[in-house]
Motif scaffolding. Structure first.
Motif, PDB file in Angstrom:
ATOM      1  N   GLN A  78       5.859   7.033  12.207  1.00 42.55           N
ATOM      2  CA  GLN A  78       6.111   5.678  11.728  1.00 42.55           C
ATOM      3  C   GLN A  78       5.134   5.277  10.622  1.00 42.55           C
ATOM      4  O   GLN A  78       5.522   4.642   9.630  1.00 42.55           O
ATOM      5  CB  GLN A  78       6.015   4.685  12.886  1.00 42.55           C
ATOM      6  N   ILE A  79       3.866   5.634  10.778  1.00 40.68           N
ATOM      7  CA  ILE A  79       2.868   5.268   9.780  1.00 40.68           C
ATOM      8  C   ILE A  79       3.155   5.930   8.433  1.00 40.68           C
ATOM      9  O   ILE A  79       3.143   5.252   7.390  1.00 40.68           O
ATOM     10  CB  ILE A  79       1.451   5.610  10.292  1.00 40.68           C
ATOM     11  N   PRO A  80       3.402   7.241   8.363  1.00 41.46           N
ATOM     12  CA  PRO A  80       3.753   7.836   7.064  1.00 41.46           C
ATOM     13  C   PRO A  80       5.026   7.256   6.463  1.00 41.46           C
ATOM     14  O   PRO A  80       5.125   7.101   5.245  1.00 41.46           O
ATOM     15  CB  PRO A  80       3.922   9.323   7.395  1.00 41.46           C
ATOM     16  N   LEU A  81       6.009   6.918   7.304  1.00 35.55           N
ATOM     17  CA  LEU A  81       7.240   6.329   6.780  1.00 35.55           C
ATOM     18  C   LEU A  81       6.953   4.978   6.135  1.00 35.55           C
ATOM     19  O   LEU A  81       7.541   4.638   5.097  1.00 35.55           O
ATOM     20  CB  LEU A  81       8.256   6.175   7.911  1.00 35.55           C
ATOM     21  N   MET A  82       6.047   4.207   6.730  1.00 32.29           N
ATOM     22  CA  MET A  82       5.668   2.921   6.142  1.00 32.29           C
ATOM     23  C   MET A  82       5.039   3.120   4.774  1.00 32.29           C
ATOM     24  O   MET A  82       5.280   2.341   3.840  1.00 32.29           O
ATOM     25  CB  MET A  82       4.706   2.188   7.080  1.00 32.29           C
ATOM     26  N   VAL A  83       4.225   4.137   4.637  1.00 27.74           N
ATOM     27  CA  VAL A  83       3.605   4.417   3.335  1.00 27.74           C
ATOM     28  C   VAL A  83       4.676   4.697   2.284  1.00 27.74           C
ATOM     29  O   VAL A  83       4.609   4.212   1.145  1.00 27.74           O
ATOM     30  CB  VAL A  83       2.636   5.610   3.450  1.00 27.74           C
ATOM     31  N   ILE A  84       5.693   5.465   2.661  1.00 30.60           N
ATOM     32  CA  ILE A  84       6.742   5.828   1.718  1.00 30.60           C
ATOM     33  C   ILE A  84       7.550   4.612   1.278  1.00 30.60           C
ATOM     34  O   ILE A  84       7.852   4.442   0.087  1.00 30.60           O
ATOM     35  CB  ILE A  84       7.685   6.887   2.346  1.00 30.60           C
ATOM     36  N   VAL A  85       7.909   3.730   2.203  1.00 31.69           N
ATOM     37  CA  VAL A  85       8.805   2.622   1.871  1.00 31.69           C
ATOM     38  C   VAL A  85       8.065   1.394   1.341  1.00 31.69           C
ATOM     39  O   VAL A  85       8.673   0.559   0.657  1.00 31.69           O
ATOM     40  CB  VAL A  85       9.654   2.232   3.101  1.00 31.69           C
ATOM     41  N   PHE A  86       6.755   1.264   1.632  1.00 30.77           N
ATOM     42  CA  PHE A  86       6.018   0.063   1.223  1.00 30.77           C
ATOM     43  C   PHE A  86       5.232   0.258  -0.067  1.00 30.77           C
ATOM     44  O   PHE A  86       4.926  -0.724  -0.749  1.00 30.77           O
ATOM     45  CB  PHE A  86       5.076  -0.368   2.354  1.00 30.77           C
ATOM     46  N   THR A  87       4.922   1.501  -0.398  1.00 33.07           N
ATOM     47  CA  THR A  87       4.153   1.763  -1.619  1.00 33.07           C
ATOM     48  C   THR A  87       4.845   1.224  -2.870  1.00 33.07           C
ATOM     49  O   THR A  87       4.169   0.641  -3.740  1.00 33.07           O
ATOM     50  CB  THR A  87       3.878   3.266  -1.754  1.00 33.07           C
ATOM     51  N   PRO A  88       6.171   1.386  -3.041  1.00 34.80           N
ATOM     52  CA  PRO A  88       6.802   0.815  -4.242  1.00 34.80           C
ATOM     53  C   PRO A  88       6.613  -0.686  -4.380  1.00 34.80           C
ATOM     54  O   PRO A  88       6.518  -1.195  -5.502  1.00 34.80           O
ATOM     55  CB  PRO A  88       8.281   1.181  -4.058  1.00 34.80           C
ATOM     56  N   ALA A  89       6.572  -1.412  -3.255  1.00 34.46           N
ATOM     57  CA  ALA A  89       6.358  -2.859  -3.331  1.00 34.46           C
ATOM     58  C   ALA A  89       4.962  -3.173  -3.844  1.00 34.46           C
ATOM     59  O   ALA A  89       4.773  -4.082  -4.671  1.00 34.46           O
ATOM     60  CB  ALA A  89       6.577  -3.494  -1.955  1.00 34.46           C
ATOM     61  N   LEU A  90       3.965  -2.435  -3.388  1.00 37.34           N
ATOM     62  CA  LEU A  90       2.599  -2.631  -3.884  1.00 37.34           C
ATOM     63  C   LEU A  90       2.495  -2.258  -5.358  1.00 37.34           C
ATOM     64  O   LEU A  90       1.785  -2.907  -6.126  1.00 37.34           O
ATOM     65  CB  LEU A  90       1.617  -1.805  -3.055  1.00 37.34           C
ATOM     66  N   GLU A  91       3.198  -1.214  -5.751  1.00 35.50           N
ATOM     67  CA  GLU A  91       3.186  -0.824  -7.155  1.00 35.50           C
ATOM     68  C   GLU A  91       3.875  -1.865  -8.026  1.00 35.50           C
ATOM     69  O   GLU A  91       3.615  -1.946  -9.234  1.00 35.50           O
ATOM     70  CB  GLU A  91       3.882   0.526  -7.321  1.00 35.50           C
ATOM     71  N   GLY A  92       4.768  -2.667  -7.435  1.00 36.89           N
ATOM     72  CA  GLY A  92       5.478  -3.690  -8.193  1.00 36.89           C
ATOM     73  C   GLY A  92       4.642  -4.913  -8.510  1.00 36.89           C
ATOM     74  O   GLY A  92       5.062  -5.760  -9.310  1.00 36.89           O
ATOM     75  N   LEU A  93       3.464  -5.056  -7.882  1.00 36.55           N
ATOM     76  CA  LEU A  93       2.576  -6.167  -8.218  1.00 36.55           C
ATOM     77  C   LEU A  93       1.995  -5.931  -9.615  1.00 36.55           C
ATOM     78  O   LEU A  93       1.225  -4.993  -9.823  1.00 36.55           O
ATOM     79  CB  LEU A  93       1.449  -6.275  -7.184  1.00 36.55           C
ATOM     80  N   ARG A  94       2.346  -6.781 -10.543  1.00 38.54           N
ATOM     81  CA  ARG A  94       1.932  -6.579 -11.928  1.00 38.54           C
ATOM     82  C   ARG A  94       0.491  -7.020 -12.134  1.00 38.54           C
ATOM     83  O   ARG A  94       0.073  -8.054 -11.622  1.00 38.54           O
ATOM     84  CB  ARG A  94       2.852  -7.363 -12.864  1.00 38.54           C
ATOM     85  N   PRO A  95      -0.283  -6.245 -12.895  1.00 35.79           N
ATOM     86  CA  PRO A  95      -1.685  -6.633 -13.171  1.00 35.79           C
ATOM     87  C   PRO A  95      -1.776  -7.976 -13.872  1.00 35.79           C
ATOM     88  O   PRO A  95      -2.776  -8.693 -13.724  1.00 35.79           O
ATOM     89  CB  PRO A  95      -2.187  -5.489 -14.065  1.00 35.79           C
ATOM     90  N   GLN A  96      -0.744  -8.348 -14.656  1.00 33.19           N
ATOM     91  CA  GLN A  96      -0.784  -9.627 -15.373  1.00 33.19           C
ATOM     92  C   GLN A  96      -0.852 -10.805 -14.421  1.00 33.19           C
ATOM     93  O   GLN A  96      -1.445 -11.841 -14.750  1.00 33.19           O
ATOM     94  CB  GLN A  96       0.455  -9.763 -16.275  1.00 33.19           C
TER      95      GLN A  96
END
Length: 293
Positions: A168-186
């Motif tokens: 479950q923990i690795p699956l969370m990393v796979i599905v949640f990482t794109p959301a964190l990457e979507g936070l724009r530095p601006q």
């Protein structure tokens, strides 16, 4: 010639032709999703002779069926929460390493493998590690004299919770990482220019934006654990603590002989629960997609 109208039926041919590459996908859905679902629904309201009955559905209110469903919800909910929290923290650490980090790419690749590492292999690995004569059990038993085996917790609901968290923990990393990457530095720069601290940025900007994605990922983890079967089937050889194992007993056990259609009713119950969860997941995913564009 310019301005010549298209031939009659040309638009229809183009539209039909655009769906031809999807035929294998539609065939896959038909064979492995639609046909089994229809079979489950029809069989759930049939008796042994093929006649219509609601007895199988009414049997879902029995103590055994209710306990199995409740244990499945506890198992899925607890592992979804644990996996979401720990996996979310791990995702944040992975994203903070930067897109070109070797450690980040390695961690994501390993999580992709571990998220699919289940079934008999995973169960055997934990039995070898934490079983009565497991490596860690024997090591702690010899020194410092700690018996982690206890009353055989590994082969009950607590053991399933520990084992399920492994994927479950690795699956969370796979599905949640794109959301964190979507936070724009601006966004963070704008918050800093307006005088916001790091805590204020996360409380007023980051967390509100990530909440739908986080809850959606948690629901996905819930559905993943709720439908898992092979690992539990190996660890739990007696009893039916969760719904998938109860379905196995209804279909194959000599004790529940003649209760085959009860198994289909139990499967229909699981289909309904998963459909509700995945419907909520789709709504949260749609909301997340608004700011990730």
């Amino acid at each position: 010639m310019a301005g010549t109208p298209p031939a009659p039926g040309a638009g229809l041919k183009i539209a039909v032709g655009s769906y031809v590459p999807l035929l294998p996908f539609f065939g896959f859905l038909l064979i492995f999703l639609i046909v089994p679902t229809v079979t489950v629904v029809v069989s759930a309201v049939q008796d042994g002779e093929g006649g219509f009955t609601l007895g199988n559905v009414r049997a879902l209110t029995s103590d055994a069926a209710v306990n199995a469903l409740w244990n499945s919800i506890i198992l899925s909910g607890s592992t979804a929460i644990i996996g979401a929290v720990l996996g979310g923290l791990l995702s944040y650490l992975v994203v903070s390493l930067g897109p070109r980090s070797v450690i980040r790419r390695t961690a994501v690749s390993v999580c992709g493998v571990l998220a699919q590492f289940g079934g008999v292999t995973l169960a055997f690995a934990f039995i070898s590690l934490l079983g009565f004569s497991g490596v860690l059990t024997e090591a702690l038993r010899s020194w410092p004299g700690i018996d982690i085996w206890g009353s055989g917790w590994l082969f009950g609901l607590p053991g399933l919770i520990v084992v399920y968290c492994y994927f479950q923990i690795p699956l969370m990393v796979i599905v949640f990482t794109p959301a964190l990457e979507g936070l724009r530095p601006q966004w963070r720069e704008a918050a800093t220019n307006l005088g916001a601290t790091t805590a204020q940025y996360w409380r007023m900007v980051g967390f509100p934006l990530l909440t739908p994605a986080f809850l959606g990922s948690m629901l996905l983890l819930f559905a993943n654990a709720f439908a898992a079967y092979a690992t539990a089937a190996v660890l739990v050889s007696q009893g039916n603590p969760i719904s998938p194992l109860f379905i196995r007993s209804a279909l194959t056990s000599e004790i529940l002989l003649g209760q085959r259609n009860l198994g289909f009713a139990l499967a229909l119950q699981m289909v309904v629960v998963v459909a509700i969860v995945m419907g909520a997941y789709a709504l949260l995913l749609r909301r997340t997609a608004r700011w990730m564009r």
